[in-house]
Design an enzyme around this catalytic site. Structure first.
Site, PDB file in Angstrom:
ATOM      1  N   CYS B  95       1.016  -1.522   0.109  1.00  0.00           N
ATOM      2  CA  CYS B  95       0.200   0.019  -0.352  1.00  0.00           C
ATOM      3  C   CYS B  95       0.830   1.457  -0.412  1.00  0.00           C
ATOM      4  O   CYS B  95       1.457   1.654   0.805  1.00  0.00           O
ATOM      5  CB  CYS B  95      -0.707   0.054   1.385  1.00  0.00           C
ATOM      6  SG  CYS B  95      -2.172   1.387   1.392  1.00  0.00           S
ATOM      7  N   THR B 343     -23.343  -0.540  13.978  1.00  0.00           N
ATOM      8  CA  THR B 343     -25.136   0.461  13.906  1.00  0.00           C
ATOM      9  C   THR B 343     -24.842   1.665  13.298  1.00  0.00           C
ATOM     10  O   THR B 343     -26.029   2.080  13.080  1.00  0.00           O
ATOM     11  CB  THR B 343     -24.758   1.042  15.272  1.00  0.00           C
ATOM     12  OG1 THR B 343     -24.152   1.621  16.220  1.00  0.00           O
ATOM     13  CG2 THR B 343     -25.478   0.285  17.007  1.00  0.00           C
ATOM     14  N   GLU B 414     -23.150   3.909   0.702  1.00  0.00           N
ATOM     15  CA  GLU B 414     -22.822   2.395   0.872  1.00  0.00           C
ATOM     16  C   GLU B 414     -21.499   1.434   0.785  1.00  0.00           C
ATOM     17  O   GLU B 414     -21.498   0.353   1.268  1.00  0.00           O
ATOM     18  CB  GLU B 414     -23.996   2.058   0.562  1.00  0.00           C
ATOM     19  CG  GLU B 414     -25.582   2.519   0.747  1.00  0.00           C
ATOM     20  CD  GLU B 414     -26.144   2.911   1.956  1.00  0.00           C
ATOM     21  OE1 GLU B 414     -25.992   1.905   2.353  1.00  0.00           O
ATOM     22  OE2 GLU B 414     -26.603   3.079   2.484  1.00  0.00           O
TER      23      GLU B 414
END
Lengths: 789, 444
Positions: B95, B343, B414
């Site tokens: 990375c 959550t 999302e």
């Protein structure tokens, strides 16, 4: 002991006896439960489900309930409970979410009776109703509790905690309809079994998960809870709001808690991680366990008192695949190893000392401290068993008062404030400090400083300003002119010796004289090494250098040594924060070196004009032989040690700093560090923060200099909304403004912030200073005429 | 007379407001802008990762708090060590982005530039960490008590338990962050030499300094240096500091080298400079055994690798207590992260989230007794499973993940949420394996 167990077990159906014993299980246990008559114990785990009979000398495997070639996950138990009414009935909570009941009365090998698969996640706990045969309660990771009627195929009611996973459920011992549930988010709820729609009461018991809870077997209102926050709390549930009445702090998260039968204030705990011991606590003495069982090698997963009316037998299962029966009489008592002595200083130097009476009983006229012999309260047993109590220690408390006046430390404070440790040539520092000591009526210290100056200065440089004030102000100083160098040095040695013999008693020059003559007789061999006598006079003769010359010389110095020309600020505007401790050391070395260098220079410049100015000169030396400074080092070292041991660490450290490199190598680092630490500690107790900081800065020990870099966090409030700022960044959370902006450069001020008390504008100290040099008005443009002083 | 200061237009304030406006899309995002401002003011930059996470402010907050804590706050490891460990971890997955970022921070906190030449140049203590780095990154189920034992074995280079736990947390954090970076394709946006248009992301320019460009220090040696340093807000200043620092240590090193290798020819020096250019670009310098990569756990099962049962060692019951005991407060911070990621308000159903979470744990050898793994196949389409596995197990900057069809129509936020789930699940898996090994060590 024997008698006790007979008394108590008479309550049960059969007599219980036994000893501390264990057996190996095949696999780690997750939970254990004992049958009502205390003769059998069931052990359940991921790969084990067995019943053992408890016999006199050993555990005997009675039954393996884990049958089948490849047992399903229904056999992987997180919890197990043996019914306390029905001997053949067991229930387990499976890790896959099933609740299983087992009927030992079944003729087949597989004893599985009922299987409820209503929970979606792992079931953490099952609990039978203490008096109702067919009622079973379960609590699961999915956040639901379910009540089963064993005569039906499915649950009769579901309770939704609405707050994460259920870790434990327990029916109340006394209230038929009540049960308690503990949750992963720290809550405890009380439910009425008849009302599944909402809980009766909820309160937050712990931070983090509450792993377990247990109702007191006798007292209807008491509930003990244990959590991941390493606490056991006892709650009184009889009042309107649950009230915490006791709290025990353990050293690891609490996995299980069980009240001890027949002992109102005792409970047993074990931990889920790291700590393998089982502790029995007296909740009224929360700081030390009453008893400890240390047999297990891995975490204890299940504990249960063998009989509900016998407090002497504790059973435990563990991840180390063993099952233990612990006898209470074999437990270790941590209190026996505890230290019952205490020592404390009061605010004004009083000293209180508490110790066992037996230790100080020799003192006849001492009375025991009132309240020391409180009676131990007795609740459930008539004859208190001595082994069932905390060791009764009555201590005697003695208080030693100190006379306030006898150790006044005014001189310390004044000295600390007035001493100069750096920033001037060595000789001046010594003279200044000598003067300070003299004024505080500490002639001995004052003399020491003067001698240090003589010993470590180069003769030519001694000169200058020091003697000016010596001659003009101090009556004692001219006396020294009559000493010669030899006497001075040998006197030094004797003085310190003398001081040692006289301790703290005042010492004047009068004492010194006989000492000197005596010493010089003894130290004849010194004479050869010390060379010409004329030196001492020579040292003082420069005192009368006339002013012009003096200045010119100093100017020379200034040109060469910019360090002294810089106007000394009260504090440095912005000093670099250096992580690496080696860096400041380097910096300070420079500083310590510089006076030395300047001394050399002075020597060169003033060697020539000497002759014409000497007034007191007796004989003029043709050459200037002088003792190397290193010659005195051993004496000085001895002197420093002497002062430090006398308790005057201030002197030791001050000399250490002023002498710098001249002496530093002579004293080992640890001693130096020790002195510095003591001195800094003292300074801070007297709230002499600036001095202590200066000392830290000037010290050369890396361990000391790094003190300045510790706890450098500064908590600030936003200048706009007056709320505390979070530790990240310079922007206020609430008003989204940059705090403390400099009015001159308009940047955030991260160091010293100075502001006008008139208009409350301000900024970087330096910027404001510069601004107000050129302008009288506030830089923010508010029109205020700010003043900077 | 007092004039309310906040009515005055100061350059700084306008700058903040600019940032404010940039990220402020609507009122709900105010939180993010504040976080960014804080990061900007304290670090001089907002990194690309945070920008990606901005769509989930609640999570971003706990993420930044954890990251700040493990890299900059109290802890047993010295600051340069922490960043070097982060470099080692990021290098495992090639990375570049994270390697650059931490190289810059490594130098900023006073690390020895020599170490950046490669793992061989690092102190032996850090080199010892290479093995556990390798295992945790690719096959965490191989983490064993013996690895811990080797590291803690007393000797000159031994680790303390507290240091090791912090190191492990940093390793796991960076490995999983690699997954996120890869999943969000941050790495390919990252071009080390160019400054991003708004001037905020990594303010680090390795090449100038590495070349030992002598023009730079002269320019810096002017007295104005003091003033610029005080104005530490704009990133250019950080840059100046950094350059200066690199330069300083560079010079020191050169002096050292000169002393050592006076006979070295000019050509060799040239080569060395060449090499220095590379060491900023090539993460493989910080790893050994570059071929080691993820293997199917299932296939390994016959090699007697026991599956890891969460019911026997879970984060909530066991991991938390241990990690919090050995590295105080980190347990709460990590707990907060795991909690907030599950959550997060999202279009995905809780079942889908759990399926993703358990699937990742499953491919890493962690099983839940109370989960029916058939659900994974029902809820996750084949390409989504492939994507998850690629991101979780093979985050390699050299390849680009194929965005699964099932995710394509979704909003960016999302998609990022899925990546966050992958990251956190992976983080927890690595931590569980490492902490279980430590527990076993402590019992033994």
């Amino acid at each position: 002991m024997e008698k006790m167990s007979r008394v108590t077990t008479a309550l049960g159906n059969s007599a219980i006896s036994g000893r501390t014993m264990f057996c190996h299980l095949d696999a780690p246990a997750n939970a254990i439960s004992v049958c009502r008559d205390a003769t059998q114990v069931v052990v359940a785990g991921r790969n084990i489900f067995k019943i053992y009979a408890l016999e006199e000398e050993q555990f005997v495997e009675k039954l393996n309930l884990r049958v089948g070639r490849k047992p399903s996950l229904n056999f992987s138990c997180a919890d197990v409970m043996w019914h306390q009414m029905e001997e053949n009935l067991l229930a387990t909570a499976a890790t896959n979410g099933a609740v299983v009941t087992w009927n030992l009365g079944k003729p087949s090998r597989n004893k599985q009776d009922q299987l409820f698969t209503e929970h979606k996640r792992t079931v953490n706990k099952v609990c039978f109703h203490p008096t109702e045969v067919y009622m079973l309660l379960s609590g699961s990771q999915d956040g639901f509790m379910k009540c089963f009627d064993l005569r039906k195929k499915e649950s009769v009611s579901t309770f939704s905690g609405q707050s994460e996973s259920v870790r434990d459920v327990q029916f109340s011992m006394k209230d038929y309809f009540t049960f308690a549930a503990s949750f992963e988010n720290g809550n405890v709820q009380l439910w009425d079994i008849r009302r599944p729609d909402r809980y009766e009461r909820m309160f937050t018991a712990h931070t983090g998960p509450v792993f377990c809870c247990d109702w007191h077997p006798d007292d209807r209102g008491w509930l003990a809870t244990g959590g991941r926050d390493k606490m056991v709390k006892v709650w009184d549930m009889t009042t309107n709001r649950a009230k915490e009445i006791y709290c025990v702090q353990t050293i690891a998260s609490v996995a299980r808690v069980k009240w001890r039968p027949e002992r109102k204030f005792h409970l047993a705990t074990c931990s889920m991680m790291v700590d393998h011991n089982i502790y029995v606590w007296d909740v009224r003495r929360p700081f030390i366990p009453f008893a400890t069982f240390e047999e297990h090698k891995d975490v204890t997963t299940g504990i249960v008192w063998r009989h509900q009316h016998d407090p002497h037998f504790l059973l435990s299962g563990s991840k180390d695949s063993t099952l233990y029966q612990h006898m209470f009489k074999d437990a270790t008592r941590p209190v026996d190893k505890a230290n019952p002595e205490g020592l404390c200083f009061g605010l004004f130097g009083d000293l209180a000392f508490a110790a066992k009476e037996s230790l100080i009983s020799s003192d006849a006229n001492r009375k025991p401290y009132p309240g020391g012999d409180r009676r131990y309260p007795i609740f459930f047993f008539k004859k208190p068993d001595p082994t069932e109590q905390f060791a009764h220690v009555s201590s005697a408390l003695s208080v030693f008062e100190t006379d306030l006046d006898s150790n006044r430390m005014d001189w310390f404070v004044k000295t600390a404030q007035l001493y100069l440790l750096c920033g001037k040539p060595f000789a001046e520092l010594c003279d200044h400090n000598a003067k300070v000591a003299q004024e505080l009526k500490r002639p001995q210290v004052s003399k020491t400083w003067t001698m240090l100056r003589i010993m470590f200065s180069d003769p030519a440089n001694l000169t200058t300003p020091g003697l000016n004030h010596n001659l003009s102000k101090l009556g004692t100083m001219p006396l020294m002119n009559s000493f010669n160098m030899k006497e001075m040095s040998s006197g030094m040695g004797t003085e310190s010796r003398l001081e040692r013999s006289k301790g703290e008693s005042r010492q004047d020059n009068i004492h010194l004289e006989p000492g000197n003559s005596h010493a010089s007789n003894n130290n004849e061999e010194n004479e050869e090494t010390e060379g010409s006598e004329g030196q001492a006079e020579y040292m003082f003769c420069d005192a009368e250098l006339d002013d012009d010359d003096l200045y010119s010389m100093e100017n020379d110095n200034q040109a060469e040594e910019p360090e002294y020309t810089l106007p000394q600020e009260a504090f440095q505007l912005r000093h670099e924060i250096i992580d690496n401790p080696s860096a400041p050391e380097h910096l300070q070395q420079d500083k310590a070196d510089s006076p030395h260098v300047s001394g050399n220079e002075a020597e060169v410049t003033c060697l020539t004009p000497i002759e014409s100015f000497s007034l007191i000169s007796i004989s003029q030396p043709l050459f200037s032989p002088h003792l190397p400074a290193s010659f005195f080092c051993p004496i000085v070292r001895e002197m420093l040690t002497y002062y430090a041991e006398q308790g005057d660490v201030q002197m030791a450290v001050s000399v250490l700093i002023v002498l710098g490199d001249r002496i530093r190598k002579e004293i080992d680092d640890l001693t130096q560090e020790h002195w510095y630490m003591s001195y800094i500690d003292l300074l801070q107790r007297f709230e002499l923060w600036n001095v202590s900081n200066e000392v830290i800065k000037l010290s050369t020990c890396s361990a000391i200099t790094c003190l300045n870099q510790a706890s450098t966090t500064l908590h600030i409030n936003c200048s706009n909304c007056k709320r505390p700022m979070s530790n990240k960044g310079w922007i206020c959370d609430r008003c989204h403004q940059c705090a403390s902006v400099c009015a001159v450069c308009h940047h955030v001020v991260k160091g010293l912030f100075v502001w006008c008390q008139g208009c409350s504008h301000g900024g970087h100290l330096e910027h404001i200073m510069n601004w107000l040099k050129s302008s009288a008005h506030c830089p923010a443009g508010c029109g205020h005429l700010c003043e900077y002083t | 007379m007092i004039i309310c200061t906040n009515k005055m237009e100061y350059p700084l304030r306008t700058q903040c407001q600019r940032v404010h406006k940039q990220v402020m899309v609507n009122g709900e995002k105010e939180r993010v802008s504040l976080l960014f401002m804080k990061a900007l003011v304290s670090r001089g930059s907002v990194d690309a990762v945070s920008q990606q996470m901005a769509s989930h402010p609640q999570y971003l907050e706990s993420f930044l708090r954890t990251q700040h804590y493990i890299l900059h706050m109290d802890g047993p490891l010295p600051l340069p060590y922490r960043h070097y460990i982060a470099i080692m971890a990021a290098a495992r997955h090639h990375c570049n982005y994270l390697v650059y970022l931490h190289s810059a921070q490594f130098l900023r906190v006073g690390g020895d530039p020599l170490w950046l030449q490669g793992l061989e140049a690092a102190p032996p203590r850090l080199r010892l960490l290479d093995h556990i780095n390798k295992v945790l990154a690719h096959q965490p189920w191989l983490t064993a008590c013996s690895h811990i034992q080797t590291l803690l074995k007393s000797g000159e280079q031994c680790w303390s338990l507290a240091e090791l736990v912090q190191a492990v947390v940093i390793l796991a954090h960076c490995h999983s962050l690699c997954s996120f970076v890869f999943g969000c394709d941050t790495d390919s946006d990252f071009v080390p030499l160019s400054k991003s248009p708004n001037g905020t992301p990594p303010s680090f320019c390795p090449f100038d300094a590495a070349n030992g460009n002598t023009n730079v220090p002269q320019l810096l040696a002017t007295p104005s240096e003091h003033i610029t340093r005080r104005r530490s807000l704009d990133s250019s200043c950080d840059m100046v500091c950094l350059k200066e620092r690199i330069q300083k240590s560079q010079e020191e090193r050169e002096k050292r080298e000169e002393r050592l290798l006076q006979t070295q020819t000019l050509q060799q020096t040239d080569m060395e400079e060449e090499e220095e250019m590379i060491f900023f670009t090539d993460p493989t310098r910080f790893i050994t055994d570059p071929d080691l990569c993820y293997q199917e756990f299932a296939r390994r099962e016959e090699d007697h690798f026991q599956v890891f049962r969460v019911q026997d060692y879970s984060w909530e019951d066991h991991g938390f207590s241990l990690v919090n005991r050995l590295y105080s407060d980190i347990g709460h911070l990590l707990d907060d992260r795991f909690r907030s990621v599950t959550t997060l308000p999202s279009m995905h159903s809780p079942d889908l989230k759990r399926a993703i979470w358990n699937y990742i744990h499953c491919v890493l050898g962690i099983r839940y007794d109370d989960y029916d793994y058939g659900e994974v196949n029902q809820l996750l389409a084949q390409d989504l499973k492939l994507y998850i596995k690629a991101v979780a197990c093979f985050p390699d900057a050299t390849k680009t993940p194929v965005c699964p069809l099932s995710l394509a129509p979704l909003k960016t936020s999302e998609r990022i949420h899925v990546n966050l789930l992958i990251m956190e699940a992976r983080l927890q898996a690595e931590l569980l394996y490492a902490l279980r090994a430590i527990t076993q060590y402590m019992i033994a």
